[in-house]
Enzyme design. Structure first.
Site, PDB file in Angstrom:
ATOM      1  N   GLY A 176       0.444   1.085  -9.339  1.00 58.31           N
ATOM      2  CA  GLY A 176       1.172  -0.182  -9.409  1.00 58.31           C
ATOM      3  C   GLY A 176       0.805  -1.145  -8.302  1.00 58.31           C
ATOM      4  O   GLY A 176      -0.341  -1.210  -7.832  1.00 58.31           O
ATOM      5  N   ASN A 235      -0.280   4.938  -4.530  1.00 55.34           N
ATOM      6  CA  ASN A 235      -1.154   5.560  -5.533  1.00 55.34           C
ATOM      7  C   ASN A 235      -1.136   4.839  -6.876  1.00 55.34           C
ATOM      8  O   ASN A 235      -1.947   5.152  -7.753  1.00 55.34           O
ATOM      9  CB  ASN A 235      -0.758   7.021  -5.751  1.00 55.34           C
ATOM     10  CG  ASN A 235       0.662   7.171  -6.247  1.00 55.34           C
ATOM     11  OD1 ASN A 235       1.590   7.138  -5.445  1.00 55.34           O
ATOM     12  ND2 ASN A 235       0.864   7.325  -7.548  1.00 55.34           N
ATOM     13  N   TYR A 267      18.923  -0.366 -10.612  1.00 56.36           N
ATOM     14  CA  TYR A 267      17.618  -0.601  -9.992  1.00 56.36           C
ATOM     15  C   TYR A 267      17.635  -1.889  -9.174  1.00 56.36           C
ATOM     16  O   TYR A 267      17.199  -1.910  -8.007  1.00 56.36           O
ATOM     17  CB  TYR A 267      16.524  -0.672 -11.056  1.00 56.36           C
ATOM     18  CG  TYR A 267      15.189  -1.123 -10.490  1.00 56.36           C
ATOM     19  CD1 TYR A 267      14.386  -0.235  -9.788  1.00 56.36           C
ATOM     20  CD2 TYR A 267      14.753  -2.438 -10.647  1.00 56.36           C
ATOM     21  CE1 TYR A 267      13.171  -0.645  -9.251  1.00 56.36           C
ATOM     22  CE2 TYR A 267      13.542  -2.848 -10.114  1.00 56.36           C
ATOM     23  CZ  TYR A 267      12.758  -1.951  -9.412  1.00 56.36           C
ATOM     24  OH  TYR A 267      11.558  -2.373  -8.875  1.00 56.36           O
TER      25      TYR A 267
END
Length: 316
Positions: free
Chosen positions: A31, A29, A181
């Protein structure tokens, strides 16, 4: 699929047809995932956007339909942070087979506090890695039902400088958002490569490929309102960076090629051509630390226990 000498050079702007194929893109949805879905939709395939936010998924599907006439695109609710929901989410796909899944969805936290999913996992590791690990388990029957399906795992250039701490996968002792991350994406990449080794061991028709988008910035990404709107100020500020990095539409190219190109093989790593940061997609040498199969095997065992699924029984 097999390549032949008559196969034309890969052109990111002239993708091969994939009519009849079904592709799932997690995080489709927004990026990079949005642009993966948009580009795959132009091939005639059915593209399913996996998203935890139905409103954003609807906006993305509307945007794709407005740009790709006749696009076969729809969405399903998919929350990778909720491991217990994934089996039911896969059932809502309502398909007999799946030709490819792009493991693209990811969460990144900029603020310092460490957070956990409802399952008690550090949120980036739990969503980015464990969620996709568990999702693969539930998708495997659909992937095995396709003639030659592909699992495309999207890593990150940020993972190149990271190393996994197998004794602290949940970052309880050493938490710093950017590092955590990067390690979550590194875990994904280890998983994608180890998965292909295990698929080969059972002579599966499914292949697992790892990709990364290089440097992909919002300021260099074309507008797709309301999914993404690039302001004039952002365009000006981002212009100098275009010498080194690119927009997210180009960041999608390695994943799209890994799905569609018949010359791509399982166990490969694909990324941008120029210093691994920008440009058309090419095959890269697998990074040295990713070749450590002992780390990959230990991560696999830990992931199996943490995610609560047994991916060791892979259909042939």
């Amino acid at each position: 699929m097999s390549s032949t000498s008559s196969t034309p050079p890969w052109d990111v702007h002239r993708l091969p047809r994939a009519d009849g194929s079904v592709f799932l893109v997690t995080g489709g949805n927004s990026g990079i995932g949005y642009f993966v879905a948009e580009q795959l939709s132009a091939t005639g395939a059915t593209v399913v956007l996996g998203s935890r936010n139905p409103a954003k998924a609807e906006a993305a599907t509307a945007s794709i339909r407005s740009r790709v006439p006749g696009a076969r695109v729809r969405s399903v609710r998919l929350d990778l942070a909720d491991l217990s929901s994934l089996r039911a989410a896969v059932a809502t796909l309502d398909v007999e087979y799946l030709d490819a899944v792009v493991h693209n969805a990811g969460v990144a936290l900029d603020d310092p506090p460490r957070r956990e999913t409802g399952d008690g996992h550090e949120v980036m590791f739990g969503t980015n890695h464990l969620g996709h690990f568990a999702l693969t388990h539930w998708l495997m029957p659909l992937l095995s039902a396709a003639p030659a399906a592909r699992i495309v795992t999207t890593g990150s250039f940020a993972a190149k400088s990271e190393r996994l701490d197998l004794d602290d996968l949940q970052s309880r002792k050493d938490y710093e958002p950017k590092r955590t991350y990067g390690r979550s994406k590194l875990a994904q990449m280890y998983f994608g490569l180890e998965l292909d080794r295990r698929l080969r061991d059972v002579e599966s028709t499914v292949a697992s490929v790892v990709v990364h988008p290089g440097g992909a910035l919002d300021s260099l990404t074309p507008s797709r309102p309301p999914v993404h709107v690039r302001t004039a100020a952002a365009r000006l500020c981002g212009a100098p960076a275009a010498l080194l990095v690119q927009g997210k539409q180009a960041g999608a190219w390695p994943a799209v090629r890994a799905v569609l190109d018949p010359s791509v093989r399982g166990g490969q790593l694909w990324g941008p051509r120029v210093f691994g940061l920008r440009g058309k997609p090419r095959r890269e040498r697998v990074w040295n630390h990713l070749t450590d199969t002992s780390v990959a095997a230990r991560l696999w065992d830990a992931s199996r226990d943490l995610a609560g699924v047994d991916l060791d029984t892979i259909p042939g």
